[in-house]
Design a protein around this motif. Structure first.
Motif, PDB file in Angstrom:
ATOM      1  N   LEU A  67       0.835  -1.200   0.000  1.00  0.00           N
ATOM      2  CA  LEU A  67       0.000   0.000   0.000  1.00  0.00           C
ATOM      3  C   LEU A  67       0.871   1.252   0.000  1.00  0.00           C
ATOM      4  CD1 LEU A  67      -2.600  -1.316   2.561  1.00  0.00           C
ATOM      5  CD2 LEU A  67      -2.865  -1.153   0.078  1.00  0.00           C
ATOM      6  N   ILE A  68       2.060   1.149   0.560  1.00  0.00           N
ATOM      7  CA  ILE A  68       3.001   2.276   0.587  1.00  0.00           C
ATOM      8  C   ILE A  68       3.568   2.521  -0.807  1.00  0.00           C
ATOM      9  CG2 ILE A  68       5.250   3.029   1.481  1.00  0.00           C
ATOM     10  CD1 ILE A  68       4.526   1.348   4.045  1.00  0.00           C
ATOM     11  N   GLN A  73       3.633   4.600  -7.000  1.00  0.00           N
ATOM     12  CA  GLN A  73       3.242   4.276  -8.365  1.00  0.00           C
ATOM     13  C   GLN A  73       2.149   5.223  -8.853  1.00  0.00           C
ATOM     14  OE1 GLN A  73       2.680  -0.175  -7.804  1.00  0.00           O
ATOM     15  NE2 GLN A  73       3.738  -0.114  -9.775  1.00  0.00           N
ATOM     16  N   SER A  74       1.162   5.475  -8.006  1.00  0.00           N
ATOM     17  CA  SER A  74       0.073   6.369  -8.412  1.00  0.00           C
ATOM     18  C   SER A  74       0.572   7.808  -8.556  1.00  0.00           C
ATOM     19  CB  SER A  74      -1.113   6.273  -7.457  1.00  0.00           C
ATOM     20  OG  SER A  74      -0.756   6.666  -6.158  1.00  0.00           O
ATOM     21  N   LEU A  75       1.545   8.205  -7.756  1.00  0.00           N
ATOM     22  CA  LEU A  75       2.157   9.529  -7.900  1.00  0.00           C
ATOM     23  C   LEU A  75       2.839   9.645  -9.267  1.00  0.00           C
ATOM     24  CD1 LEU A  75       3.041  12.287  -6.687  1.00  0.00           C
ATOM     25  CD2 LEU A  75       5.076  11.092  -5.835  1.00  0.00           C
ATOM     26  N   ASP A  90      -6.105  19.790 -11.749  1.00  0.00           N
ATOM     27  CA  ASP A  90      -6.927  19.702 -10.532  1.00  0.00           C
ATOM     28  C   ASP A  90      -7.678  18.373 -10.455  1.00  0.00           C
ATOM     29  OD1 ASP A  90      -6.045  22.199  -9.805  1.00  0.00           O
ATOM     30  OD2 ASP A  90      -7.857  23.240 -10.471  1.00  0.00           O
ATOM     31  N   TYR A  91      -8.161  17.909 -11.582  1.00  0.00           N
ATOM     32  CA  TYR A  91      -8.870  16.633 -11.657  1.00  0.00           C
ATOM     33  C   TYR A  91      -7.947  15.485 -11.257  1.00  0.00           C
ATOM     34  CZ  TYR A  91     -11.202  12.604 -13.810  1.00  0.00           C
ATOM     35  OH  TYR A  91     -11.776  11.380 -14.045  1.00  0.00           O
ATOM     36  N   TYR A  92      -6.741  15.477 -11.813  1.00  0.00           N
ATOM     37  CA  TYR A  92      -5.782  14.414 -11.493  1.00  0.00           C
ATOM     38  C   TYR A  92      -5.352  14.488 -10.035  1.00  0.00           C
ATOM     39  CZ  TYR A  92      -5.559  14.001 -16.568  1.00  0.00           C
ATOM     40  OH  TYR A  92      -5.885  13.848 -17.884  1.00  0.00           O
ATOM     41  N   ASN A  97      -5.447  12.280  -4.654  1.00  0.00           N
ATOM     42  CA  ASN A  97      -5.648  12.458  -3.205  1.00  0.00           C
ATOM     43  C   ASN A  97      -6.717  11.512  -2.661  1.00  0.00           C
ATOM     44  OD1 ASN A  97      -3.650  14.412  -2.985  1.00  0.00           O
ATOM     45  ND2 ASN A  97      -5.066  16.071  -3.450  1.00  0.00           N
ATOM     46  N   THR A  98      -7.781  11.318  -3.408  1.00  0.00           N
ATOM     47  CA  THR A  98      -8.831  10.371  -2.995  1.00  0.00           C
ATOM     48  C   THR A  98      -8.270   8.956  -2.925  1.00  0.00           C
ATOM     49  OG1 THR A  98     -10.577  11.748  -3.943  1.00  0.00           O
ATOM     50  CG2 THR A  98     -11.095   9.410  -3.596  1.00  0.00           C
ATOM     51  N   PHE A  99      -7.554   8.563  -3.969  1.00  0.00           N
ATOM     52  CA  PHE A  99      -6.999   7.209  -4.025  1.00  0.00           C
ATOM     53  C   PHE A  99      -5.979   6.974  -2.925  1.00  0.00           C
ATOM     54  CE2 PHE A  99      -3.835   4.158  -5.803  1.00  0.00           C
ATOM     55  CZ  PHE A  99      -4.649   3.040  -5.799  1.00  0.00           C
ATOM     56  N   THR A 100      -5.047   7.900  -2.740  1.00  0.00           N
ATOM     57  CA  THR A 100      -4.021   7.699  -1.710  1.00  0.00           C
ATOM     58  C   THR A 100      -4.619   7.764  -0.306  1.00  0.00           C
ATOM     59  OG1 THR A 100      -3.338  10.028  -1.812  1.00  0.00           O
ATOM     60  CG2 THR A 100      -2.103   8.440  -3.169  1.00  0.00           C
ATOM     61  N   GLY A 101      -5.691   8.515  -0.141  1.00  0.00           N
ATOM     62  CA  GLY A 101      -6.397   8.510   1.138  1.00  0.00           C
ATOM     63  C   GLY A 101      -6.971   7.137   1.434  1.00  0.00           C
ATOM     64  N   LYS A 102      -7.514   6.492   0.405  1.00  0.00           N
ATOM     65  CA  LYS A 102      -8.037   5.130   0.572  1.00  0.00           C
ATOM     66  C   LYS A 102      -6.906   4.150   0.891  1.00  0.00           C
ATOM     67  CE  LYS A 102     -12.122   5.750  -2.296  1.00  0.00           C
ATOM     68  NZ  LYS A 102     -12.831   5.376  -3.529  1.00  0.00           N
ATOM     69  N   LEU A 103      -5.752   4.342   0.242  1.00  0.00           N
ATOM     70  CA  LEU A 103      -4.605   3.482   0.545  1.00  0.00           C
ATOM     71  C   LEU A 103      -4.170   3.663   1.996  1.00  0.00           C
ATOM     72  CD1 LEU A 103      -2.394   3.858  -2.675  1.00  0.00           C
ATOM     73  CD2 LEU A 103      -3.775   1.878  -2.008  1.00  0.00           C
ATOM     74  N   ASP A 104      -4.131   4.905   2.464  1.00  0.00           N
ATOM     75  CA  ASP A 104      -3.762   5.178   3.860  1.00  0.00           C
ATOM     76  C   ASP A 104      -4.752   4.540   4.827  1.00  0.00           C
ATOM     77  OD1 ASP A 104      -1.508   6.640   3.095  1.00  0.00           O
ATOM     78  OD2 ASP A 104      -2.539   8.573   3.247  1.00  0.00           O
TER      79      ASP A 104
END
Length: 172
Positions: A67-68, A73-75, A90-92, A97-104
């Motif tokens: 997850l880390i 990779q998503s960055l 802004d869309y990306y 931010n939504t995706f990495t929040g879910k990963l966190d």
């Protein structure tokens, strides 16, 4: 063209050669900046522009199972998309931010559960979970190796069964 990197795509050079050297083809190695696990026991930070063949060992390509490292990779993907389509930055950023929040959140949930586990060994089909093991202090024992090539010998299966019995492994 987004690819995993870390040696995952043995077919990559052939595909890129078939496509040709198109100047408009953007290639995104999602493993840039990832803390790779060297199967010879060393960790390695994959820098942008670094050759895929590294010439100093084979790397575990199952990056997305961390997850880390999936955040890195998503960055890489987000930054490449912004580089291609600045107008929609802004869309990306929002989606990243939504995706990495879910990963966190998922990392926190996993950590809480794995912290309570007393037996940290498990058996798996092949060595796909090295990053997950590193993140949560687990130990995988595999029937097949990193690339899951071939069939295990009867002796290897016998040794795995003995290991499971000796270590009271219940997760397969």
């Amino acid at each position: 063209f987004v690819y995993n990197g870390a040696g995952m795509e043995s077919w990559l050079d052939q595909v890129l050669q078939t496509v040709g050297n198109k100047k408009d083809l953007i290639k995104i190695d999602s493993s840039n900046g990832v803390n790779l696990i060297n199967t010879e026991g060393e960790e390695h930070h994959h820098e942008e522009g670094e050759e895929e063949d590294h010439n100093h060992g084979e790397f575990d390509p199952h990056i997305w199972l961390s997850l880390i490292e999936a955040k890195q990779q998503s960055l890489n993907i987000k930054e490449a998309l912004i580089g291609i389509d600045e107008e929609n930055k802004d869309y990306y950023e929002e989606n990243y931010n939504t995706f990495t929040g879910k990963l966190d959140d998922l990392y926190g949930e996993y950590k809480e559960k794995f912290d309570t586990v007393s037996n940290r060994y498990f058996i798996t089909g092949h060595e796909a979970f090295g990053y997950l093991c590193r993140d949560f202090n687990l130990t995988q024992k595999a029937i097949a190796g990193l690339r899951a090539e071939g069939e295990p010998t009867p002796q290897a299966l016998k040794e795995l069964i003995e290991l499971a019995e000796e270590n009271d492994i219940k997760v397969v």
